[in-house]
Write a protein that holds these residues in place. Structure first.
Motif, PDB file in Angstrom:
ATOM      1  N   SER A   1     -81.123  -3.346 -81.109  1.00 38.87           N
ATOM      2  CA  SER A   1     -81.063  -3.418 -79.652  1.00 38.87           C
ATOM      3  C   SER A   1     -81.558  -2.122 -79.022  1.00 38.87           C
ATOM      4  CB  SER A   1     -79.635  -3.715 -79.202  1.00 38.87           C
ATOM      5  OG  SER A   1     -79.199  -4.960 -79.691  1.00 38.87           O
ATOM      6  N   TYR A   2     -81.165  -1.022 -79.642  1.00 39.29           N
ATOM      7  CA  TYR A   2     -81.550   0.296 -79.131  1.00 39.29           C
ATOM      8  C   TYR A   2     -81.822   1.211 -80.310  1.00 39.29           C
ATOM      9  CZ  TYR A   2     -79.592  -1.589 -74.844  1.00 39.29           C
ATOM     10  OH  TYR A   2     -79.342  -2.388 -73.761  1.00 39.29           O
ATOM     11  N   PRO A   3     -82.868   2.024 -80.250  1.00 36.19           N
ATOM     12  CA  PRO A   3     -83.886   2.006 -79.198  1.00 36.19           C
ATOM     13  C   PRO A   3     -84.764   0.770 -79.298  1.00 36.19           C
ATOM     14  CG  PRO A   3     -84.559   3.453 -80.973  1.00 36.19           C
ATOM     15  CD  PRO A   3     -83.156   3.010 -81.306  1.00 36.19           C
ATOM     16  N   VAL A   4     -85.422   0.430 -78.214  1.00 34.41           N
ATOM     17  CA  VAL A   4     -86.294  -0.749 -78.208  1.00 34.41           C
ATOM     18  C   VAL A   4     -87.444  -0.510 -79.177  1.00 34.41           C
ATOM     19  CG1 VAL A   4     -87.809  -2.187 -76.809  1.00 34.41           C
ATOM     20  CG2 VAL A   4     -85.688  -1.299 -75.833  1.00 34.41           C
TER      21      VAL A   4
ATOM     22  N   ASN B   1     -75.273  -6.882 -72.311  1.00 36.36           N
ATOM     23  CA  ASN B   1     -76.599  -7.472 -72.119  1.00 36.36           C
ATOM     24  C   ASN B   1     -76.466  -8.633 -71.133  1.00 36.36           C
ATOM     25  OD1 ASN B   1     -75.338  -9.226 -74.006  1.00 36.36           O
ATOM     26  ND2 ASN B   1     -76.451  -8.299 -75.694  1.00 36.36           N
TER      27      ASN B   1
END
Length: 336
Positions: free
Chosen positions: A255-258, A62
């Protein structure tokens, strides 16, 4: 010529899948080699354990490059220089820097943030309220929020190492402070040790927005967020015109998925509010300036530093799991 020292270090073995567990790490030993020009050898005394480490060990970078597999775990630490080939650093000086999870760190000056005096403040405090956590709190609250006397400030993870510093600095500036935390025990600590005026245990509150409206009927002027998600949404429903919002962390969100959530565009428009992300890395050029101010407040008794210390390098992985599950009470450190 060898230094004749055996280093113990903890390296990253695997990525989270998806949880952070102790078995992601390995404890290894190695013989230290002779220092090269411009290097220094630091006997590490304390290492810092921080929520941001969850992101550092993921396979998706990030704001910083992920820790590589088999690399020593990235960490701030404080320690004593026992050998130096850099003219700017002398033996027996104490430094704070990116020393990693290891007993001995061979680094150059680019890894060092500041020299510290162990006779002026406790050595461990340089990783807590006087360390990266305090620098982060100051940067977000003072530089971005610019709090004014009698304004109302809301802080998420209020009992954490950053949140507790934000709350205390806000009181120094004469503000009203409201904290969100995850237990009654932490709520009591927020009030008795960090001076929060009101604290909400979000795990016991059905409607955070309504609860906040009752506590702060005149609205929120500044919001220092370390969490995101539902807590963020609840505060945004209560911000005032010209509110200032700092995004310091998103520990409450994947963090994922947003994730999807309420859209705050209209709130920001109608309230003419400002929202800004905070990365403390942007403030490293002001580290000593901010440190000196924090240290003055600390020595004047205006800042308190609550610590949760484990002993022995091998406890670092379990300490990280502990803070990611919200089980620490104070700044989490490992004493070597």
């Amino acid at each position: 010529m060898s230094l004749n020292l055996i280093n113990s270090k903890i390296t990253l073995k695997n990525r989270p899948d998806p949880s952070v567990t102790e078995d992601l790490f390995d404890l290894k030993t190695e013989e230290l080699k002779e220092l090269k020009d411009d290097e220094l050898l630091v006997d590490v005394k304390y290492v810092s354990i921080d929520p941001a480490m969850r992101g550092w060990i993921s396979d998706v970078g990030n704001y910083s490059k992920p820790v590589a597999i088999d690399e020593t775990m990235r960490s701030l630490g404080v320690g004593k220089i026992i050998s130096s080939k850099d003219r700017g650093f002398k033996e027996n000086e104490y430094v704070v820097g990116w020393l990693g999870w290891q007993k001995y760190a061979v680094v150059n000056k680019s890894a060092i943030q500041i020299k510290v005096n162990p006779n002026e403040v406790p050595l461990s405090a340089n990783l807590g309220v006087l360390g990266l956590n305090g620098i982060t709190a100051f940067a977000g609250l003072v530089d971005i929020c610019k709090p004014k006397k009698k304004e109302t400030i809301v802080v998420t993870t209020a009992a954490g190492s950053v949140g507790s510093a934000v709350g205390q600095i806000a009181k120094i500036y004469g503000c009203n402070t409201i904290g969100f935390t995850s237990s009654d025990e932490k709520a009591e600590i927020c009030k008795t040790e960090f001076g929060y005026d009101e604290v909400i245990n979000y795990k016991k509150t059905d409607n955070l927005s309504s609860c906040l409206k009752q506590i702060a009927p005149n609205g929120i002027d500044c919001f220092f967020d370390n969490v995101g998600g539902d807590q963020f949404d609840a505060v945004m429903e209560n911000v005032n015109i010209n509110a200032r919002i700092v995004i310091c962390g998103t520990i409450g969100m994947p963090s994922y998925p947003v994730p999807n959530g309420p859209r705050v565009n209209r709130t920001l428009l109608v309230k003419r509010a400002k929202i800004e992300g905070l990365l403390v890395l942007d403030y490293f050029n002001r580290y000593k300036e901010i440190y000196d101010q924090l240290a003055k407040w600390f020595k004047d008794g205006k800042l308190r530093n609550k610590e949760d210390i484990s002993h022995g390098l091998s406890k670092a992985p379990s300490s990280l799991v502990k803070i990611l599950n919200g089980l620490n009470l104070g700044k989490k450190l490992v004493k070597l």
